[in-house]
Design a protein around this motif. Sequence first.
Motif, short mmCIF file in Angstrom:
data_model
loop_
_atom_site.label_atom_id
_atom_site.label_comp_id
_atom_site.label_asym_id
_atom_site.label_seq_id
_atom_site.Cartn_x
_atom_site.Cartn_y
_atom_site.Cartn_z
N SER A 228 -8.29 17.30 -17.33
CA SER A 228 -9.54 18.05 -17.20
C SER A 228 -9.77 18.57 -15.79
CB SER A 228 -10.71 17.17 -17.60
OG SER A 228 -10.85 16.09 -16.66
N GLY A 229 -8.97 18.09 -14.82
CA GLY A 229 -9.14 18.44 -13.43
C GLY A 229 -9.91 17.41 -12.63
N LYS A 230 -10.53 16.47 -13.29
CA LYS A 230 -11.29 15.43 -12.59
C LYS A 230 -10.33 14.52 -11.83
CE LYS A 230 -14.70 11.77 -13.43
NZ LYS A 230 -15.49 11.05 -14.48
N GLU A 231 -10.74 14.10 -10.63
CA GLU A 231 -9.93 13.22 -9.81
C GLU A 231 -10.60 11.86 -9.67
OE1 GLU A 231 -9.17 15.20 -6.13
OE2 GLU A 231 -7.73 16.60 -7.01
N LEU A 232 -9.82 10.80 -9.81
CA LEU A 232 -10.31 9.43 -9.73
C LEU A 232 -9.49 8.67 -8.70
CD1 LEU A 232 -10.35 8.71 -13.59
CD2 LEU A 232 -12.31 9.43 -12.19
N ARG A 233 -10.14 7.70 -8.06
CA ARG A 233 -9.42 6.86 -7.09
C ARG A 233 -9.86 5.42 -7.26
NH1 ARG A 233 -6.92 7.33 -1.75
NH2 ARG A 233 -7.27 5.43 -0.54
N GLY A 234 -8.89 4.53 -7.29
CA GLY A 234 -9.15 3.09 -7.35
C GLY A 234 -8.42 2.38 -6.24
N THR A 235 -9.08 1.42 -5.61
CA THR A 235 -8.50 0.68 -4.49
C THR A 235 -8.62 -0.81 -4.76
OG1 THR A 235 -9.11 2.41 -2.94
CG2 THR A 235 -8.60 0.25 -2.01
N VAL A 236 -7.55 -1.54 -4.48
CA VAL A 236 -7.54 -3.00 -4.63
C VAL A 236 -7.08 -3.61 -3.31
CG1 VAL A 236 -6.42 -4.94 -5.81
CG2 VAL A 236 -7.12 -2.93 -7.12
N PRO A 237 -7.89 -4.46 -2.68
CA PRO A 237 -7.48 -5.06 -1.40
C PRO A 237 -6.38 -6.10 -1.55
CG PRO A 237 -9.60 -5.94 -2.09
CD PRO A 237 -9.26 -4.84 -3.05
N ASN A 238 -6.39 -6.83 -2.66
CA ASN A 238 -5.35 -7.80 -2.99
C ASN A 238 -5.27 -7.89 -4.51
OD1 ASN A 238 -4.10 -9.08 -0.64
ND2 ASN A 238 -6.17 -9.76 -0.13
N ALA A 239 -4.09 -8.14 -5.01
CA ALA A 239 -3.93 -8.27 -6.45
C ALA A 239 -4.66 -9.51 -6.97
CB ALA A 239 -2.44 -8.36 -6.80
N ARG A 240 -5.05 -9.47 -8.23
CA ARG A 240 -5.66 -10.63 -8.85
C ARG A 240 -4.70 -11.81 -8.79
NH1 ARG A 240 -8.69 -10.83 -13.27
NH2 ARG A 240 -8.59 -13.07 -12.87
N GLY A 241 -5.29 -13.01 -8.66
CA GLY A 241 -4.49 -14.23 -8.59
C GLY A 241 -4.41 -14.81 -7.20
N GLU A 242 -4.79 -14.01 -6.17
CA GLU A 242 -4.85 -14.53 -4.81
C GLU A 242 -6.06 -15.46 -4.67
OE1 GLU A 242 -2.73 -14.15 -2.46
OE2 GLU A 242 -1.51 -12.41 -3.02
N PRO A 243 -6.06 -16.31 -3.64
CA PRO A 243 -7.20 -17.23 -3.47
C PRO A 243 -8.55 -16.52 -3.40
CG PRO A 243 -5.40 -17.88 -2.05
CD PRO A 243 -5.00 -16.57 -2.65
N GLU A 244 -8.57 -15.28 -2.88
CA GLU A 244 -9.83 -14.55 -2.78
C GLU A 244 -10.32 -14.04 -4.14
OE1 GLU A 244 -7.47 -13.85 1.04
OE2 GLU A 244 -7.08 -13.92 -1.12
#
Length: 447
Positions: A380-396
């Motif tokens: 459709s032309g829409k732009e999306l952005r996703g950011t992850v600081p650390n993958a799931r499963g880390e202590p955080e």
Amino acid sequence: MLAARLGAFAAQVSMERVPASVRHAARLRVLDTLGAGLAGVQLGNHLPLAALLESSGTMQVWGERWTRSAREAALVNSFAVHSTYLEDGSRYTGGHPSAVVIPAVLAMGQARRASGKEMLAATLAGYEVFLRLGRAVYPACVRLGFQSTAILGAVSSAAAIARLLGLNAEAAGHAIAIGASLGSGFKESLKTPQTQPLQVARGCEAGILAALLAQQGQPGAPAVIERGLLPGFGGRISGEDEASVLAGLGVDYLLPQTYFKRHAGCRGNHAPVDAALDLALAEKLTAGDVASVRVGVDSVTRAAAIEPPRDGKQAQMSVGFSVALALLKGHASVYDYTDAVLNDPALRELMQRIEVGVDPKLDAGYPQRRGAWVEVTLRSGKELRGTVPNARGEPECPLTEQEVREKFRTLAAPRIGARTNALEQAVLALEDTDGEALAALLALQDK
């Protein structure tokens, strides 16, 4: 000398003095490792190596009807674990202590009819040596071309088995010193996932041999860690780096800081997969909605990636494949890293629309953060952005205990069926069982 100091620690590890939370964390890591190993056996990853084993013995090869000597059982079980890239790991070491410590402990635990309490103590000793030395040499070791799990495998396995054998402080120090000379492996070997686990498995086996030699009274070079392992694998090492290995030893346990994986494939793939799955869930995306995808990762992750992969094994090291799999199927299961899935026309077409590149900004936080971002342009032309600081499963952002247990069941059940629950309960109450009982639950039985 560091070997002697680490040996003194390993010799005195006692579950009575370890916090309950750390003991439980160790049990969960044994459970997680068994799931990864049983999946590797179910996939047949161990079979080329298993065909070359020649020893006789009664030590259990996980998920098989046959047995071997303790050293060869540890070798093939370690290979099976690491072949799935599903075991726990540490972003501060770039390595996987479970793959080298736990197969050695369980094989020798069965051989010695060790109690679950002794096996847990040995596991903790091995983890601490791995994680402390690993922090001192990583990520420099990767930049020098080494794989951290392989170079730390023998020294950490030796520490674990020294504890299991009940060696005194002096002998345990010699075991660690001998083991420090036996680890070897290159980052480049990750380009051949069919055989790369052998360098890890050899470290697991070598640690057993190092501890047995020390039990006989054989010495290791006293300063081999500070004059050999640390500068050899970590480049220039200062006295401050050496001190950091010992800081909090026996008080601040590092084992709970290792991450659990919820996806298959190399850990570097997981932050991009998490980001893609988060976007797909939030926007209710399907693969058909996607026009193109850009993925940003750190340089260490990109250097290890195989883009594009030639087969299902190489796909374990492919960020592009993993992101495409997540968008197409909504998950990244170990049972999807196959030639058949890679050759699926829909997946291959989607991979052609995915670009993986290095974002230098992500290097700035590495390894304290190992994040990624995903940019999706829709048809459709829409732009999306996703950011992850650390993958799931880390202590955080940890997996829950229930998620770890569900992962184990998913991985173990295809191989051992109805005994999956009994094995899970035995591991979660490991202090109340022993090496022989655990081995019996791991043996494949006729249906």
